[in-house]
Design an enzyme around this catalytic site. Structure first.
Site, PDB file in Angstrom:
ATOM      1  N   ASN A   9     140.238 -39.626  40.111  1.00 28.62           N
ATOM      2  CA  ASN A   9     140.290 -38.288  39.515  1.00 28.62           C
ATOM      3  C   ASN A   9     141.710 -38.101  38.972  1.00 28.62           C
ATOM      4  OD1 ASN A   9     140.317 -35.578  38.926  1.00 28.62           O
ATOM      5  ND2 ASN A   9     140.108 -34.868  41.057  1.00 28.62           N
ATOM      6  N   TRP A  10     141.844 -38.260  37.662  1.00 28.85           N
ATOM      7  CA  TRP A  10     143.185 -38.227  37.064  1.00 28.85           C
ATOM      8  C   TRP A  10     143.754 -36.814  36.971  1.00 28.85           C
ATOM      9  CZ3 TRP A  10     142.676 -41.954  32.218  1.00 28.85           C
ATOM     10  CH2 TRP A  10     142.400 -43.251  32.676  1.00 28.85           C
ATOM     11  N   LYS A  11     142.923 -35.812  37.203  1.00 28.90           N
ATOM     12  CA  LYS A  11     143.342 -34.408  37.068  1.00 28.90           C
ATOM     13  C   LYS A  11     143.977 -34.187  35.682  1.00 28.90           C
ATOM     14  CE  LYS A  11     143.538 -34.138  42.004  1.00 28.90           C
ATOM     15  NZ  LYS A  11     144.037 -33.511  43.206  1.00 28.90           N
ATOM     16  N   HIS A  92     135.273 -29.084  42.988  1.00 25.58           N
ATOM     17  CA  HIS A  92     136.588 -29.512  43.487  1.00 25.58           C
ATOM     18  C   HIS A  92     137.346 -28.282  43.988  1.00 25.58           C
ATOM     19  CE1 HIS A  92     140.601 -31.107  43.752  1.00 25.58           C
ATOM     20  NE2 HIS A  92     140.070 -32.325  43.743  1.00 25.58           N
ATOM     21  N   GLU A  94     140.343 -27.439  43.857  1.00 29.36           N
ATOM     22  CA  GLU A  94     141.298 -26.829  42.917  1.00 29.36           C
ATOM     23  C   GLU A  94     140.568 -25.868  41.979  1.00 29.36           C
ATOM     24  OE1 GLU A  94     143.031 -30.432  41.424  1.00 29.36           O
ATOM     25  OE2 GLU A  94     144.097 -30.745  43.322  1.00 29.36           O
ATOM     26  N   GLU A 162     136.290 -33.573  50.914  1.00 27.09           N
ATOM     27  CA  GLU A 162     137.722 -33.485  50.646  1.00 27.09           C
ATOM     28  C   GLU A 162     138.312 -32.301  51.407  1.00 27.09           C
ATOM     29  OE1 GLU A 162     138.735 -35.598  46.682  1.00 27.09           O
ATOM     30  OE2 GLU A 162     138.421 -33.490  46.298  1.00 27.09           O
ATOM     31  N   GLY A 168     146.485 -34.117  47.961  1.00 23.10           N
ATOM     32  CA  GLY A 168     147.814 -34.121  47.347  1.00 23.10           C
ATOM     33  C   GLY A 168     148.943 -33.821  48.316  1.00 23.10           C
ATOM     34  N   SER A 206     144.479 -37.709  49.734  1.00 25.74           N
ATOM     35  CA  SER A 206     145.608 -38.606  50.049  1.00 25.74           C
ATOM     36  C   SER A 206     145.174 -40.026  50.400  1.00 25.74           C
ATOM     37  CB  SER A 206     146.475 -37.994  51.149  1.00 25.74           C
ATOM     38  OG  SER A 206     147.054 -36.782  50.717  1.00 25.74           O
ATOM     39  N   GLY A 227     142.884 -39.187  43.972  1.00 29.22           N
ATOM     40  CA  GLY A 227     143.690 -38.455  42.993  1.00 29.22           C
ATOM     41  C   GLY A 227     144.932 -39.256  42.629  1.00 29.22           C
ATOM     42  N   GLY A 228     146.049 -38.900  43.251  1.00 32.62           N
ATOM     43  CA  GLY A 228     147.355 -39.482  42.908  1.00 32.62           C
ATOM     44  C   GLY A 228     147.355 -40.999  42.778  1.00 32.62           C
TER      45      GLY A 228
HETATM   46  P1  PGA Z   1     144.726 -36.899  46.173  1.00 35.20           P
HETATM   47  O1  PGA Z   1     143.592 -36.048  45.405  1.00 35.20           O
HETATM   48  O2  PGA Z   1     144.193 -38.301  46.351  1.00 35.20           O
HETATM   49  O3  PGA Z   1     145.919 -36.854  45.244  1.00 35.20           O
HETATM   50  O4  PGA Z   1     144.970 -36.228  47.466  1.00 35.20           O
HETATM   51  C1  PGA Z   1     142.232 -36.192  45.724  1.00 35.20           C
HETATM   52  C2  PGA Z   1     141.397 -35.237  44.912  1.00 35.20           C
HETATM   53  O5  PGA Z   1     141.847 -34.116  44.656  1.00 35.20           O
HETATM   54  O6  PGA Z   1     140.273 -35.550  44.505  1.00 35.20           O
END
Ligand code: PGA
Length: 249
Positions: A9-11, A92, A94, A162, A168, A206, A227-228
């Site tokens: 997930n590149w956001k 998600h 966010e 999640e 993050g 994470s 994500g990251g």
């Molecule tokens: P993260 O993000 O791996 O940077 O914690 C995961 C996500 O939001 O899907």
């Protein structure tokens, strides 16, 4: 047998050039065996990534809960299907927190995606407050109940657990917390009408090369939403490799 799935997930990160390099770096080294993977780039880069890597490996980060209405800036499931994306992330945390996407909006997004042949990656998870109150299972169960209303065993849905406090933050949930929640999710999706034993349940929050193998060793963890670490080809490949070795027969 559930084939492990790793989704990046590149956001809201990247550029045309970075997207191209990142995908090229993954494709150049992945052996393509026993593990399924894909990436969810920002909307402006979907077409180029689709052209580079093919439909089977590309998802969208969200999808509109409506079709053919005057919603400035939104992207419908019909359009995503027209492009050929395979997955759409929905729910998600966010977007639940920052875009006000409620359980009922998430349920509509699931429907829109399914109607267009797109597999929803449904994210569920509790906040730290909710976990500290011991309400984590209740919260996740109610998110599932709402999103999976009317579910059928043929739904090709992927679930991503999640925990909001692990996204993050560099704090990964403990293996016993992850396994307990994933087992509960599998039971719940069966009770709600889906084929629980066949449903992929990913962990997200994470995930890094250093902790991936321990997570994938858990019975009910079928992969990860990353994500990251998905923004670095080497790290993403190492996570794919961790799934390959942890789930090898
Ligand atoms: P993260 O993000 O791996 O940077 O914690 C995961 C996500 O939001 O899907």
């Amino acid at each position: 047998m559930r084939k492990p799935l790793i989704v990046g997930n590149w956001k809201m990160w990247g550029s045309r050039e970075k997207a191209k390099q990142l995908v090229a770096g993954i494709v150049a080294q992945d052996s393509d065996e026993n593990v399924d993977w894909g990436v969810c780039p920002p909307f402006p880069y979907l077409t180029q990534v689709l052209e580079q890597v093919g439909c089977d490996r590309v998802g969208a980060q969200t999808v509109s809960a409506d079709t053919e209405v005057p919603h400035t800036g939104d992207v419908s499931a019909t359009m995503l299907a027209d492009l050929g994306v395979r997955w759409a992330i929905v729910g998600h945390s966010e977007r639940r927190a920052e875009r006000g996407e409620s359980d009922s909006v998430v349920a509509q997004q699931v429907q829109c995606a399914l109607q267009q042949g797109i597999t929803p990656i449904l994210c569920v998870g509790e906040t730290l407050d909710q976990r500290e109150q011991g309400a984590e299972e209740q919260v996740v169960r109610s998110q599932l109940e709402s999103a999976l209303k009317g579910a059928e065993s043929s739904w090709p849905l992927v679930i991503a657990y999640e925990p909001v406090w692990a996204i993050g933050t560099g704090v990964v949930a403990e293996p016993y917390q992850v396994q307990a929640m994933h087992a509960m999710i599998r039971r719940a999706v069966s009770e709600l009408g889906m084929a629980g034993d066949d449903t992929l349940i990913l962990y997200g929050g994470s995930v890094k090369p250093e902790n991936a193998k321990g997570l994938f060793a858990l019975d009910d963890v079928d992969g990860a939403l990353v994500g990251g670490a998905s923004l670095d080809a080497e790290a993403f490949l190492a996570i794919i490799e961790a799934a390959r070795s942890a789930k090898a027969l």
